[in-house]
Write a protein that holds these residues in place. Structure first.
Motif, PDB file in Angstrom:
ATOM      1  N   ARG A 121       0.870  -1.181   0.000  1.00 13.32           N
ATOM      2  CA  ARG A 121       0.000   0.000   0.000  1.00 13.32           C
ATOM      3  C   ARG A 121       0.901   1.224   0.000  1.00 13.32           C
ATOM      4  O   ARG A 121       1.778   1.348   0.847  1.00 13.32           O
ATOM      5  CB  ARG A 121      -0.891  -0.011   1.235  1.00 13.32           C
ATOM      6  CG  ARG A 121      -1.891   1.113   1.228  1.00 13.32           C
ATOM      7  CD  ARG A 121      -2.881   0.969   2.329  1.00 13.32           C
ATOM      8  NE  ARG A 121      -2.312   1.517   3.554  1.00 13.32           N
ATOM      9  CZ  ARG A 121      -2.889   1.461   4.731  1.00 13.32           C
ATOM     10  NH1 ARG A 121      -4.023   0.825   4.856  1.00 13.32           N
ATOM     11  NH2 ARG A 121      -2.333   1.994   5.776  1.00 13.32           N
ATOM     12  N   VAL A 122       0.700   2.124  -0.919  1.00 16.24           N
ATOM     13  CA  VAL A 122       1.572   3.280  -1.025  1.00 16.24           C
ATOM     14  C   VAL A 122       0.931   4.517  -0.411  1.00 16.24           C
ATOM     15  O   VAL A 122       1.605   5.354   0.145  1.00 16.24           O
ATOM     16  CB  VAL A 122       1.973   3.534  -2.497  1.00 16.24           C
ATOM     17  CG1 VAL A 122       2.826   4.761  -2.626  1.00 16.24           C
ATOM     18  CG2 VAL A 122       2.703   2.323  -3.043  1.00 16.24           C
ATOM     19  N   GLY A 123      -0.381   4.655  -0.471  1.00 18.82           N
ATOM     20  CA  GLY A 123      -1.049   5.805   0.122  1.00 18.82           C
ATOM     21  C   GLY A 123      -0.923   5.806   1.636  1.00 18.82           C
ATOM     22  O   GLY A 123      -0.944   4.750   2.262  1.00 18.82           O
ATOM     23  N   HIS A 124      -0.773   6.952   2.247  1.00 23.73           N
ATOM     24  CA  HIS A 124      -0.529   7.153   3.682  1.00 23.73           C
ATOM     25  C   HIS A 124       0.743   6.449   4.084  1.00 23.73           C
ATOM     26  O   HIS A 124       0.799   5.666   4.989  1.00 23.73           O
ATOM     27  CB  HIS A 124      -1.696   6.698   4.544  1.00 23.73           C
ATOM     28  CG  HIS A 124      -2.842   7.590   4.490  1.00 23.73           C
ATOM     29  ND1 HIS A 124      -3.784   7.494   3.509  1.00 23.73           N
ATOM     30  CD2 HIS A 124      -3.203   8.633   5.251  1.00 23.73           C
ATOM     31  CE1 HIS A 124      -4.687   8.418   3.692  1.00 23.73           C
ATOM     32  NE2 HIS A 124      -4.352   9.132   4.734  1.00 23.73           N
ATOM     33  N   LEU A 154       9.194  -7.938  -3.768  1.00 26.45           N
ATOM     34  CA  LEU A 154       9.009  -6.639  -3.132  1.00 26.45           C
ATOM     35  C   LEU A 154      10.059  -5.605  -3.552  1.00 26.45           C
ATOM     36  O   LEU A 154       9.694  -4.495  -3.950  1.00 26.45           O
ATOM     37  CB  LEU A 154       8.971  -6.790  -1.616  1.00 26.45           C
ATOM     38  CG  LEU A 154       8.685  -5.539  -0.811  1.00 26.45           C
ATOM     39  CD1 LEU A 154       7.335  -4.945  -1.180  1.00 26.45           C
ATOM     40  CD2 LEU A 154       8.747  -5.836   0.670  1.00 26.45           C
ATOM     41  N   PRO A 155      11.352  -5.900  -3.523  1.00 29.31           N
ATOM     42  CA  PRO A 155      12.336  -4.890  -3.980  1.00 29.31           C
ATOM     43  C   PRO A 155      12.177  -4.550  -5.463  1.00 29.31           C
ATOM     44  O   PRO A 155      12.411  -3.405  -5.859  1.00 29.31           O
ATOM     45  CB  PRO A 155      13.691  -5.546  -3.726  1.00 29.31           C
ATOM     46  CG  PRO A 155      13.439  -6.643  -2.776  1.00 29.31           C
ATOM     47  CD  PRO A 155      12.025  -7.066  -2.959  1.00 29.31           C
ATOM     48  N   LEU A 156      11.749  -5.520  -6.270  1.00 26.21           N
ATOM     49  CA  LEU A 156      11.534  -5.239  -7.689  1.00 26.21           C
ATOM     50  C   LEU A 156      10.374  -4.270  -7.881  1.00 26.21           C
ATOM     51  O   LEU A 156      10.458  -3.342  -8.691  1.00 26.21           O
ATOM     52  CB  LEU A 156      11.270  -6.545  -8.446  1.00 26.21           C
ATOM     53  CG  LEU A 156      12.398  -7.567  -8.427  1.00 26.21           C
ATOM     54  CD1 LEU A 156      11.947  -8.865  -9.085  1.00 26.21           C
ATOM     55  CD2 LEU A 156      13.632  -7.014  -9.096  1.00 26.21           C
ATOM     56  N   VAL A 157       9.304  -4.463  -7.138  1.00 27.93           N
ATOM     57  CA  VAL A 157       8.152  -3.558  -7.232  1.00 27.93           C
ATOM     58  C   VAL A 157       8.534  -2.167  -6.741  1.00 27.93           C
ATOM     59  O   VAL A 157       8.187  -1.163  -7.364  1.00 27.93           O
ATOM     60  CB  VAL A 157       6.956  -4.120  -6.428  1.00 27.93           C
ATOM     61  CG1 VAL A 157       5.833  -3.109  -6.326  1.00 27.93           C
ATOM     62  CG2 VAL A 157       6.457  -5.414  -7.050  1.00 27.93           C
ATOM     63  N   LEU A 158       9.255  -2.094  -5.648  1.00 26.02           N
ATOM     64  CA  LEU A 158       9.691  -0.800  -5.130  1.00 26.02           C
ATOM     65  C   LEU A 158      10.625  -0.093  -6.111  1.00 26.02           C
ATOM     66  O   LEU A 158      10.544   1.117  -6.292  1.00 26.02           O
ATOM     67  CB  LEU A 158      10.375  -0.963  -3.779  1.00 26.02           C
ATOM     68  CG  LEU A 158       9.470  -1.386  -2.620  1.00 26.02           C
ATOM     69  CD1 LEU A 158      10.291  -1.599  -1.366  1.00 26.02           C
ATOM     70  CD2 LEU A 158       8.394  -0.363  -2.397  1.00 26.02           C
ATOM     71  N   LEU A 207       9.883   3.509  -7.847  1.00 26.31           N
ATOM     72  CA  LEU A 207      10.862   4.584  -7.750  1.00 26.31           C
ATOM     73  C   LEU A 207      11.292   5.067  -9.139  1.00 26.31           C
ATOM     74  O   LEU A 207      11.399   6.269  -9.380  1.00 26.31           O
ATOM     75  CB  LEU A 207      12.080   4.125  -6.947  1.00 26.31           C
ATOM     76  CG  LEU A 207      13.184   5.144  -6.754  1.00 26.31           C
ATOM     77  CD1 LEU A 207      12.673   6.330  -5.940  1.00 26.31           C
ATOM     78  CD2 LEU A 207      14.378   4.517  -6.068  1.00 26.31           C
ATOM     79  N   THR A 208      11.491   4.147 -10.055  1.00 30.31           N
ATOM     80  CA  THR A 208      11.872   4.501 -11.424  1.00 30.31           C
ATOM     81  C   THR A 208      10.783   5.325 -12.095  1.00 30.31           C
ATOM     82  O   THR A 208      11.063   6.341 -12.730  1.00 30.31           O
ATOM     83  CB  THR A 208      12.160   3.237 -12.248  1.00 30.31           C
ATOM     84  OG1 THR A 208      13.212   2.500 -11.618  1.00 30.31           O
ATOM     85  CG2 THR A 208      12.559   3.581 -13.672  1.00 30.31           C
ATOM     86  N   MET A 209       9.519   4.896 -11.941  1.00 28.20           N
ATOM     87  CA  MET A 209       8.418   5.654 -12.533  1.00 28.20           C
ATOM     88  C   MET A 209       8.297   7.042 -11.919  1.00 28.20           C
ATOM     89  O   MET A 209       8.056   8.019 -12.622  1.00 28.20           O
ATOM     90  CB  MET A 209       7.105   4.890 -12.370  1.00 28.20           C
ATOM     91  CG  MET A 209       7.009   3.675 -13.269  1.00 28.20           C
ATOM     92  SD  MET A 209       5.403   2.887 -13.242  1.00 28.20           S
ATOM     93  CE  MET A 209       5.330   2.265 -11.581  1.00 28.20           C
ATOM     94  N   LYS A 241       8.828  10.527 -14.035  1.00 30.28           N
ATOM     95  CA  LYS A 241       7.785  11.546 -14.033  1.00 30.28           C
ATOM     96  C   LYS A 241       8.329  12.890 -13.546  1.00 30.28           C
ATOM     97  O   LYS A 241       8.011  13.946 -14.090  1.00 30.28           O
ATOM     98  CB  LYS A 241       6.623  11.096 -13.164  1.00 30.28           C
ATOM     99  CG  LYS A 241       5.455  12.039 -13.191  1.00 30.28           C
ATOM    100  CD  LYS A 241       4.300  11.522 -12.373  1.00 30.28           C
ATOM    101  CE  LYS A 241       3.158  12.524 -12.405  1.00 30.28           C
ATOM    102  NZ  LYS A 241       2.027  12.080 -11.612  1.00 30.28           N
ATOM    103  N   TRP A 242       9.187  12.838 -12.541  1.00 28.64           N
ATOM    104  CA  TRP A 242       9.734  14.052 -11.961  1.00 28.64           C
ATOM    105  C   TRP A 242      10.680  14.748 -12.947  1.00 28.64           C
ATOM    106  O   TRP A 242      10.656  15.962 -13.106  1.00 28.64           O
ATOM    107  CB  TRP A 242      10.454  13.717 -10.661  1.00 28.64           C
ATOM    108  CG  TRP A 242      10.875  14.921  -9.882  1.00 28.64           C
ATOM    109  CD1 TRP A 242      10.090  15.931  -9.445  1.00 28.64           C
ATOM    110  CD2 TRP A 242      12.205  15.216  -9.467  1.00 28.64           C
ATOM    111  NE1 TRP A 242      10.843  16.846  -8.749  1.00 28.64           N
ATOM    112  CE2 TRP A 242      12.139  16.447  -8.747  1.00 28.64           C
ATOM    113  CE3 TRP A 242      13.432  14.583  -9.613  1.00 28.64           C
ATOM    114  CZ2 TRP A 242      13.277  17.024  -8.195  1.00 28.64           C
ATOM    115  CZ3 TRP A 242      14.541  15.167  -9.052  1.00 28.64           C
ATOM    116  CH2 TRP A 242      14.468  16.368  -8.350  1.00 28.64           C
ATOM    117  N   PHE A 243      11.531  13.970 -13.634  1.00 32.34           N
ATOM    118  CA  PHE A 243      12.494  14.560 -14.569  1.00 32.34           C
ATOM    119  C   PHE A 243      11.845  14.986 -15.876  1.00 32.34           C
ATOM    120  O   PHE A 243      12.349  15.864 -16.565  1.00 32.34           O
ATOM    121  CB  PHE A 243      13.643  13.587 -14.870  1.00 32.34           C
ATOM    122  CG  PHE A 243      14.658  13.519 -13.753  1.00 32.34           C
ATOM    123  CD1 PHE A 243      15.357  14.644 -13.352  1.00 32.34           C
ATOM    124  CD2 PHE A 243      14.900  12.336 -13.101  1.00 32.34           C
ATOM    125  CE1 PHE A 243      16.292  14.590 -12.338  1.00 32.34           C
ATOM    126  CE2 PHE A 243      15.829  12.260 -12.064  1.00 32.34           C
ATOM    127  CZ  PHE A 243      16.521  13.400 -11.693  1.00 32.34           C
TER     128      PHE A 243
END
Length: 58
Positions: free
Chosen positions: A23-26, A40-44, A48-50, A54-56
């Motif tokens: 769960r990412v919200g809150h 789990l580390p692959l999903v994280l 993070l990559t996405m 988006k930020w750049f």
């Protein structure tokens, strides 16, 4: 002590199933068992990559 044949039998252990709860919200809560610990580390990393893309990209 009184023992029955049922008390002397070994109870077969069931293997824990693999699970992943994320769960990412809150802001971020994760629970994982089995192969979920590997995923789990692959999903994280993908999240993070996405976020960085988006930020750049503005």
């Amino acid at each position: 002590m009184f023992h029955t044949i049922y008390m002397l039998k070994r109870i077969p252990h069931r293997r824990a199933e693999s699970s992943l709860s994320l769960r990412v919200g809150h802001w971020f809560e994760a629970q994982a068992t089995g192969w979920g610990l590997v995923v789990l580390p692959l999903v994280l990393g993908a999240l993070l990559t996405m976020a960085l893309l988006k930020w750049f990209s503005g």
